[in-house]
Design an enzyme around this catalytic site. Structure first.
Site, short mmCIF file in Angstrom:
data_model
loop_
_atom_site.label_atom_id
_atom_site.label_comp_id
_atom_site.label_asym_id
_atom_site.label_seq_id
_atom_site.Cartn_x
_atom_site.Cartn_y
_atom_site.Cartn_z
N HIS A 10 -4.59 -13.62 -2.85
CA HIS A 10 -6.05 -13.54 -2.76
C HIS A 10 -6.71 -14.92 -2.76
CE1 HIS A 10 -9.70 -11.48 -2.50
NE2 HIS A 10 -9.80 -10.93 -3.70
N THR A 55 9.53 -5.83 4.44
CA THR A 55 10.61 -5.27 3.62
C THR A 55 10.55 -3.75 3.71
OG1 THR A 55 11.58 -5.16 1.39
CG2 THR A 55 9.19 -5.30 1.52
#
Length: 407
Positions: free
Chosen positions: A370, A318
């Site tokens: 994560h 992006t």
């Protein structure tokens, strides 16, 4: 014969759409394949074409959510096409409506004249109210027969406002199905992933030099500009091959890893954020990436993008820099596990070979899940992107710029 037009399936897993806008009116004659409505799914806005020619009868209102397969209109295929111009009919309707409108408009004026006397401001009060931008009707007068005095005007303050006055209007509009789905996905990404973001900076000088030297020749030969997106896409593909966990996603208790790179490119379209996908970006050249980015961006901005072109994707890029963003923490595009955020390029002082120099610098950000991507992999991935962008000739072009650019 009356044909029932049902909502076709825009794509796999889509069970409901919303009527965004009817492009025809009830009772209109429509031609076969004429666009009669725009429908919003949770992934794209699509046009609904008439299946046959005839007189149309609408069975759903704008804003209605309708299931795939549900009847939204009827087409009388046996009806003959009207002859001549229908414009005079429309004018007649307007004339018929105009006269009652005048009569109705006169009624409130008479009522206003009878009731307004009790709240008429004095000339001095009127001047003060006008300066403050306050409607006299909203002020209670303390003078005789409810007359608004100068003191009333001085003490008056706008409702929910300040003594300075000013407009305080508001409007409401229903969010499109696409916008609501994007909102749901973004909230889900925040709530359902262990999202962290790591940052780095990139000296864009080498890419600036390459573009300055070859962009005109590149455009003349290939018909597309040599932009930044091809460099970033190639750098991301290289980094994904080095750190395959970043090119993976969670499915229940399993981790799915891909041996291909389908790169989603976030594009701001007229209906909101859209994310078309560059398929198998690992097989594309610089020219191939730029051509595909241009094609998908145009289709997204013109509302022609299909659901299939936005489905899938293993990693997202992006670019908030096109809007002036200096730094941000991009939100993961689920079910993907990572997203790279590009930002604006600003000349900043940096240290090079023990000297302070001015260079075009871009801050980059990698948001990652994560749960399956460790800190070592995320930081290593972003460093690999940085290295490739700062040494493009060596790491992205194998030391042969002209061959890489197909010049």
């Amino acid at each position: 014969m009356v044909l029932e037009m049902k909502v076709p399936s825009p794509g796999e897993s889509i069970t409901e759409v919303e009527i965004a806008e009817w492009l025809v009116q009830d009772g209109d004659y429509v031609e076969k394949d004429q666009a009669i409505a725009e429908v919003d799914s949770d992934k794209a806005t699509l046009e609904l074409p008439a299946e046959e020619s005839g007189i149309i009868t609408l069975k759903a209102e704008e804003g209605d959510a309708v299931a795939v397969g549900e009847v939204v209109c009827l087409i009388d295929t046996s009806a003959a096409k009207p002859e001549g111009d229908a414009a005079p009919v429309a004018e007649k309707k307007e004339e018929v409506k105009e006269e009652p409108a005048r009569k109705e408009a006169a009624k409130p004026a008479e009522v206003k004249k009878e009731t307004y006397a009790s709240g008429t401001p004095s000339p001095a009060a009127k001047k003060i109210l006008d300066e403050k931008g306050i409607d006299a009707a909203s002020v209670s007068g303390t003078g005789r027969d409810g007359r608004i005095t100068k003191d009333d005007a001085v003490k008056a303050v706008p409702s929910m406002g300040t003594p300075t006055g000013g407009n305080r209007g508001e409007s409401r509009s229903k969010l499109s199905m696409l916008r609501r789905k994007v909102a749901e996905r973004l909230v889900a990404a925040k709530n359902e992933t262990a999202m962290l973001t790591t940052f780095n900076e990139v000296d864009m000088s080498p890419i600036f030099e390459l573009r300055k030297q070859y962009k005109e020749t590149f455009k003349e030969k290939h018909g597309v500009s040599l932009g930044f997106m091809s460099f970033f896409t190639k750098a991301v593909v290289r980094a994904l091959e080095m750190y395959p966990a970043v090119n993976s996603m969670i499915d229940g208790k399993e981790m799915i890893s891909y041996d291909f790179c389908d790169i989603s490119i976030a594009v701001s379209g007229p209906k909101g954020l859209m994310v078309p996908v560059i398929r198998n970006a690992e097989n594309l050249t610089f020219r191939g990436v730029e051509a595909e980015v241009k094609r998908l961006a145009i289709r997204a901005r013109e509302g022609e993008i299909t659901v299939d072109e936005m489905t899938g994707g293993t990693f997202t890029i992006t670019n908030g820099g096109v809007f002036g963003s200096m730094l941000s923490t991009p939100i993961i595009n689920p079910p993907q596990s990572a997203i790279l955020g590009m930002h604006n390029i600003v000349e900043r002082p940096i240290a090079k070979d023990g000297q302070v120099v001015i260079a075009p610098i871009m801050y980059v950000a990698l948001s990652y899940d994560h749960r399956i991507i460790d800190g070592k992999e995320s930081v290593g991935f972003l460093v690999a992107v940085k290295e490739a962008l700062e040494s493009p000739e060596e790491l992205l072009m194998n030391g042969n710029v002209k061959k890489a650019l197909e010049l």
